[in-house]
Scaffold this active site. Structure first.
Site, PDB file in Angstrom:
ATOM      1  N   ARG A   1      -8.052  -9.313  -6.372  1.00  0.00           N
ATOM      2  CA  ARG A   1      -7.400  -8.202  -5.368  1.00  0.00           C
ATOM      3  C   ARG A   1      -7.022  -8.756  -4.196  1.00  0.00           C
ATOM      4  NH1 ARG A   1     -11.860  -4.091  -5.943  1.00  0.00           N
ATOM      5  NH2 ARG A   1     -10.382  -2.536  -4.678  1.00  0.00           N
TER       6      ARG A   1
ATOM      7  N   ARG B   1     -20.352  -1.931  -3.227  1.00  0.00           N
ATOM      8  CA  ARG B   1     -19.766  -0.488  -3.182  1.00  0.00           C
ATOM      9  C   ARG B   1     -20.032   0.250  -4.390  1.00  0.00           C
ATOM     10  NH1 ARG B   1     -13.559   0.770  -1.545  1.00  0.00           N
ATOM     11  NH2 ARG B   1     -12.984  -0.135  -3.692  1.00  0.00           N
TER      12      ARG B   1
ATOM     13  N   LYS C   1      -9.872   1.710   4.227  1.00  0.00           N
ATOM     14  CA  LYS C   1      -8.828   2.709   4.260  1.00  0.00           C
ATOM     15  C   LYS C   1      -9.325   4.105   4.000  1.00  0.00           C
ATOM     16  CE  LYS C   1      -6.000   0.536   1.569  1.00  0.00           C
ATOM     17  NZ  LYS C   1      -6.811  -0.629   1.373  1.00  0.00           N
TER      18      LYS C   1
ATOM     19  N   ARG D   1     -17.419   0.533  -9.549  1.00  0.00           N
ATOM     20  CA  ARG D   1     -15.862   0.346  -9.961  1.00  0.00           C
ATOM     21  C   ARG D   1     -15.719  -0.662 -10.667  1.00  0.00           C
ATOM     22  NH1 ARG D   1     -11.536   1.565  -5.386  1.00  0.00           N
ATOM     23  NH2 ARG D   1     -10.631   0.204  -6.474  1.00  0.00           N
TER      24      ARG D   1
ATOM     25  N   ARG E   1       2.369  -0.974  -1.207  1.00  0.00           N
ATOM     26  CA  ARG E   1       1.618  -2.121  -1.274  1.00  0.00           C
ATOM     27  C   ARG E   1       2.584  -3.270  -1.380  1.00  0.00           C
ATOM     28  NH1 ARG E   1      -3.331   0.262  -3.387  1.00  0.00           N
ATOM     29  NH2 ARG E   1      -5.006  -1.486  -3.430  1.00  0.00           N
TER      30      ARG E   1
HETATM   31  P1  AMP Z   1      -7.482   0.948  -4.741  1.00  0.00           P
HETATM   32  O1  AMP Z   1      -8.351   2.054  -5.212  1.00  0.00           O
HETATM   33  O2  AMP Z   1      -6.325   1.503  -3.837  1.00  0.00           O
HETATM   34  O3  AMP Z   1      -8.008  -0.143  -4.411  1.00  0.00           O
HETATM   35  O4  AMP Z   1      -6.324   0.736  -6.025  1.00  0.00           O
HETATM   36  C1  AMP Z   1      -7.023   0.090  -7.059  1.00  0.00           C
HETATM   37  C2  AMP Z   1      -6.044  -0.630  -8.210  1.00  0.00           C
HETATM   38  O5  AMP Z   1      -4.950   0.478  -8.354  1.00  0.00           O
HETATM   39  C3  AMP Z   1      -5.142  -1.692  -7.379  1.00  0.00           C
HETATM   40  O6  AMP Z   1      -6.067  -2.773  -7.614  1.00  0.00           O
HETATM   41  C4  AMP Z   1      -4.082  -1.686  -8.308  1.00  0.00           C
HETATM   42  O7  AMP Z   1      -3.970  -2.195  -9.558  1.00  0.00           O
HETATM   43  C5  AMP Z   1      -3.710  -0.181  -8.535  1.00  0.00           C
HETATM   44  N1  AMP Z   1      -2.661   0.076  -7.301  1.00  0.00           N
HETATM   45  C6  AMP Z   1      -3.176   1.215  -6.387  1.00  0.00           C
HETATM   46  N2  AMP Z   1      -2.074   1.614  -5.409  1.00  0.00           N
HETATM   47  C7  AMP Z   1      -1.207   0.948  -6.267  1.00  0.00           C
HETATM   48  C8  AMP Z   1       0.049   0.796  -5.359  1.00  0.00           C
HETATM   49  N3  AMP Z   1       0.545   1.297  -4.563  1.00  0.00           N
HETATM   50  N4  AMP Z   1       0.959  -0.090  -6.213  1.00  0.00           N
HETATM   51  C9  AMP Z   1       0.493  -0.798  -7.271  1.00  0.00           C
HETATM   52  N5  AMP Z   1      -0.871  -0.576  -7.678  1.00  0.00           N
HETATM   53  C10 AMP Z   1      -1.587   0.083  -7.029  1.00  0.00           C
END
Ligand code: AMP
Length: 214
Positions: free
Chosen positions: A171, A127, A13, A160, A88
């Site tokens: 996740r 990554r 994404k 990360r 989400r």
């Molecule tokens: P990402 O970088 O998009 O994989 O997001 C990393 C982490 O941030 C996720 O595993 C969630 O803990 C949190 N997070 C990001 N976007 C959201 C969202 N829309 N709703 C809830 N938690 C989020």
């Protein structure tokens, strides 16, 4: 153009939306990036979000509603945006729908990057991300020229904290339980564009552009 990019962690994404925003001069709104910045800056939202992020869980919908509402009001969103990582949950999707309605905005499409989840653990655990510019690398698929350093600016590459195997598995579970229902949610609204997210990066970009008639 107002788009949502939907897909499992590691489905591409972030990478694909970055390529599209460069061409179309609209911002990429990554809630993950916003939360990581908030954690780094130790803001109230950041302190609260960290405990959920560390466990691979979602930050509560009520917190995310505030984060996205504020961001959508910023000037650079006026001509469109790509939402990367939001919504989400179906509650978040309803919140977004209400925000669009209140502001007379139209959602053009939801790009769903579909991928075999068995491949994701390997993709995510390898990554690495530049600590300064955010460029992504991979220990196997996109190796930096100088080990541990970004090709663009020479800064250190980071692993990360939630890209370790235990958190990745969690996740993916969270994604399957809480986010995957959005595929049906947007399909029913006739907004879903399903893209096979495997193969070469430029081929996937082409599939996305074709599906959006760009
Ligand atoms: P990402 O970088 O998009 O994989 O997001 C990393 C982490 O941030 C996720 O595993 C969630 O803990 C949190 N997070 C990001 N976007 C959201 C969202 N829309 N709703 C809830 N938690 C989020």
């Amino acid at each position: 153009m107002r788009l949502i990019f939907l897909g499992a962690p590691g489905s591409g994404k972030g990478t694909q939306s970055k390529l599209l925003i460069e061409k179309h001069e609209i911002p990429q709104l990554s809630t993950g990036d916003m939360l990581r910045k908030a954690v780094q800056d130790k803001t109230e939202v950041g302190i609260l979000a960290k405990s959920f992020m560390d466990k691979g869980e979602l930050v509560p919908d009520s917190v995310m509603a505030g984060v996205i509402k504020d961001r959508l009001q910023e000037d650079d969103c006026r001509n469109g945006f790509i939402l990367d990582g939001f919504p989400r949950t179906t509650v978040q999707a309803d919140t977004l729908g209400n925000l669009f309605e209140e502001n007379n905005l139209k959602l053009d499409a939801v790009v769903y990057l579909e991928i075999d989840q068995a491949k994701l653990v390997k993709r995510l655990s390898g990554r690495r991300i530049c600590s300064k510019c955010g460029t992504e690398y991979h220990l196997e698929f996109k190796i930096p020229q100088n080990s541990g350093r970004c090709d663009q600016d020479g800064e250190e590459l980071l692993h990360r904290s939630d890209d370790h195997e235990d958190q990745i598995v969690k996740r993916l579970e969270t994604y399957n339980e809480q986010t995957l229902p959005l595929v049906e949610y947007y399909s029913k609204k006739d907004l879903l564009k399903t893209i096979a997210a495997e193969g070469k990066m430029n081929e996937i970009t082409q599939r996305i552009e074709d599906s959006l008639n760009l």
